[in-house]
Enzyme design. Structure first.
Site, PDB file in Angstrom:
ATOM      1  N   LYS A 163       0.946  25.042  -3.237  1.00 42.64           N
ATOM      2  CA  LYS A 163      -0.238  24.361  -2.702  1.00 42.64           C
ATOM      3  C   LYS A 163      -0.039  22.849  -2.806  1.00 42.64           C
ATOM      4  O   LYS A 163      -0.640  22.160  -3.627  1.00 42.64           O
ATOM      5  CB  LYS A 163      -1.493  24.815  -3.453  1.00 42.64           C
ATOM      6  CG  LYS A 163      -1.803  26.288  -3.234  1.00 42.64           C
ATOM      7  CD  LYS A 163      -3.004  26.743  -4.039  1.00 42.64           C
ATOM      8  CE  LYS A 163      -3.275  28.226  -3.817  1.00 42.64           C
ATOM      9  NZ  LYS A 163      -4.401  28.719  -4.636  1.00 42.64           N
TER      10      LYS A 163
ATOM     11  N   LYS B 249       2.678  39.493  -2.158  1.00 46.59           N
ATOM     12  CA  LYS B 249       1.265  39.220  -2.371  1.00 46.59           C
ATOM     13  C   LYS B 249       0.411  40.295  -1.710  1.00 46.59           C
ATOM     14  O   LYS B 249       0.918  41.253  -1.128  1.00 46.59           O
ATOM     15  CB  LYS B 249       0.928  37.821  -1.861  1.00 46.59           C
ATOM     16  CG  LYS B 249       1.830  36.732  -2.469  1.00 46.59           C
ATOM     17  CD  LYS B 249       1.305  35.344  -2.223  1.00 46.59           C
ATOM     18  CE  LYS B 249       0.131  35.039  -3.139  1.00 46.59           C
ATOM     19  NZ  LYS B 249      -0.295  33.626  -3.032  1.00 46.59           N
TER      20      LYS B 249
ATOM     21  N   ASP C 260      -3.389  38.009 -10.881  1.00 48.18           N
ATOM     22  CA  ASP C 260      -4.216  37.148 -10.041  1.00 48.18           C
ATOM     23  C   ASP C 260      -5.695  37.246 -10.378  1.00 48.18           C
ATOM     24  O   ASP C 260      -6.278  38.332 -10.363  1.00 48.18           O
ATOM     25  CB  ASP C 260      -3.997  37.517  -8.568  1.00 48.18           C
ATOM     26  CG  ASP C 260      -4.672  36.549  -7.625  1.00 48.18           C
ATOM     27  OD1 ASP C 260      -4.569  35.329  -7.854  1.00 48.18           O
ATOM     28  OD2 ASP C 260      -5.305  37.005  -6.652  1.00 48.18           O
TER      29      ASP C 260
ATOM     30  N   ARG D  68       0.813  -1.216   0.000  1.00 55.08           N
ATOM     31  CA  ARG D  68       0.000   0.000   0.000  1.00 55.08           C
ATOM     32  C   ARG D  68       0.845   1.264   0.000  1.00 55.08           C
ATOM     33  O   ARG D  68       0.522   2.241  -0.687  1.00 55.08           O
ATOM     34  CB  ARG D  68      -0.959  -0.011   1.186  1.00 55.08           C
ATOM     35  CG  ARG D  68      -1.858   1.228   1.319  1.00 55.08           C
ATOM     36  CD  ARG D  68      -2.468   1.693   0.018  1.00 55.08           C
ATOM     37  NE  ARG D  68      -3.113   0.627  -0.740  1.00 55.08           N
ATOM     38  CZ  ARG D  68      -3.410   0.719  -2.027  1.00 55.08           C
ATOM     39  NH1 ARG D  68      -3.089   1.804  -2.723  1.00 55.08           N
ATOM     40  NH2 ARG D  68      -4.002  -0.277  -2.641  1.00 55.08           N
TER      41      ARG D  68
ATOM     42  N   GLU E 113       2.266  40.365  -6.933  1.00 54.55           N
ATOM     43  CA  GLU E 113       0.905  39.981  -7.314  1.00 54.55           C
ATOM     44  C   GLU E 113       0.051  41.234  -7.496  1.00 54.55           C
ATOM     45  O   GLU E 113       0.056  42.126  -6.645  1.00 54.55           O
ATOM     46  CB  GLU E 113       0.304  39.098  -6.218  1.00 54.55           C
ATOM     47  CG  GLU E 113      -1.150  38.721  -6.433  1.00 54.55           C
ATOM     48  CD  GLU E 113      -1.706  37.947  -5.243  1.00 54.55           C
ATOM     49  OE1 GLU E 113      -1.354  36.765  -5.119  1.00 54.55           O
ATOM     50  OE2 GLU E 113      -2.462  38.536  -4.451  1.00 54.55           O
TER      51      GLU E 113
END
Length: 286
Positions: A141, A173, A224, A106, A203
């Protein structure tokens, strides 16, 4: 789709990931099912087989999953990471103690199905924008602890990596801008900090912000959540003053429209957080 050969990651990087996964699975008593049903001296041979077509990734993680359970297990790879295979292709054969083979099964398949899914999705998306200048990149992410192998899978699929972490580039950002005061001030502070070797990306959400960023001087602008129409206008504004990157909720259904705008890069969190696992199994070889 075509195959993409990517230099393998060193075992030193992979072993801690496999050890953690095996420890999680073995728990306090080990594989009680195999202990209960299979004689401790029984030998077996099994085949890792692709049950659907796709780009393979995770062969070394599978090899290490078996090796760390039992160093005597023979693992024979039939394909390389980055290779496109048809359904039914034998990816590897494993031979050794039957209990130990099933104990590692597994963990080996979890790595392979997930990473092959990432590589396959990446290749499909890369192929869908052939003819446009945009290069497909991943994002941060990623699943905690698996970033290095997820980003490796993206490369196996023909994509590129965005930042590996917070330490290899400056990406200003919205919250950085809000806390710093404005875009110009945030960029100026970053330029003073970075020196000449660290690239600076900012951004922007609007064309007004883009104009301010270009006037301040940056290497790359992250556009963005812009519509395809706004992306096209933003690319025209940059005119070689900065590289352009589209980002924000881009999926396989919307990536081509983003590419048609002429952006240099398209960053997709989808690659690592939403790719479907590739169906791969371990079959008994009588």
């Amino acid at each position: 789709m075509t195959s993409n050969k990517e230099p393998a990651l060193n075992d030193v990087l992979l072993i801690p990931l496999v050890e953690a996964a095996l420890t999680e699975d073995l728990g306090r008593r080990g594989d009680v099912t195999s202990q209960a049903t299979i004689p401790d001296d029984m030998q077996a041979q099994l085949e890792i087989r692709a049950r659907q077509a796709g780009v393979i990734c995770g062969m070394d993680l599978a090899r290490l999953s078996f090796a760390l359970v039992d160093a005597q297990i023979e693992f024979t790879a039939q394909v390389d990471d980055g290779e496109l295979v048809d359904a039914g292709t034998v990816l590897a054969s494993v031979r050794g103690n039957a209990r130990h083979l099933l104990t590692a099964e597994r963990t080996a398949l979890n790595f392979m199905t997930h990473l092959s899914g990432v590589a396959t999705a990446t290749r499909q998306i890369v192929d869908s924008v052939v003819g446009y200048p945009a290069q497909i990149t991943c994002t941060r992410k990623t699943i905690p602890g698996l970033r290095i192998v997820q980003k490796y899978a993206v490369r196996c699929g023909g994509g590129r990596n965005h930042r590996l972490g917070l330490d290899d580039a400056i990406l200003i950002k919205d919250n950085h801008i809000a806390i710093a005061g404005d875009i110009k001030k945030a960029i100026q502070q970053a330029q003073s900090f970075a020196g000449h070797l660290i690239p600076i990306e900012v951004e922007v959400d609007t064309l007004e912000q883009l104009a301010q960023a270009l006037d301040a001087g940056v290497s790359l602008v992250l556009l963005d959540n812009m519509s395809p129409e706004l992306l096209s206008q933003a690319v025209a504004m940059c005119q070689g003053r900065a590289k352009t990157e589209a980002s924000g909720g881009i999926t396989p259904d919307t990536v081509k429209a983003a590419a048609q705008s002429g952006v240099d890069f398209i960053a997709m969190g989808y690659l690592t957080h939403s790719s479907t696992a590739l169906d791969i199994g371990l079959d008994f070889h009588a």
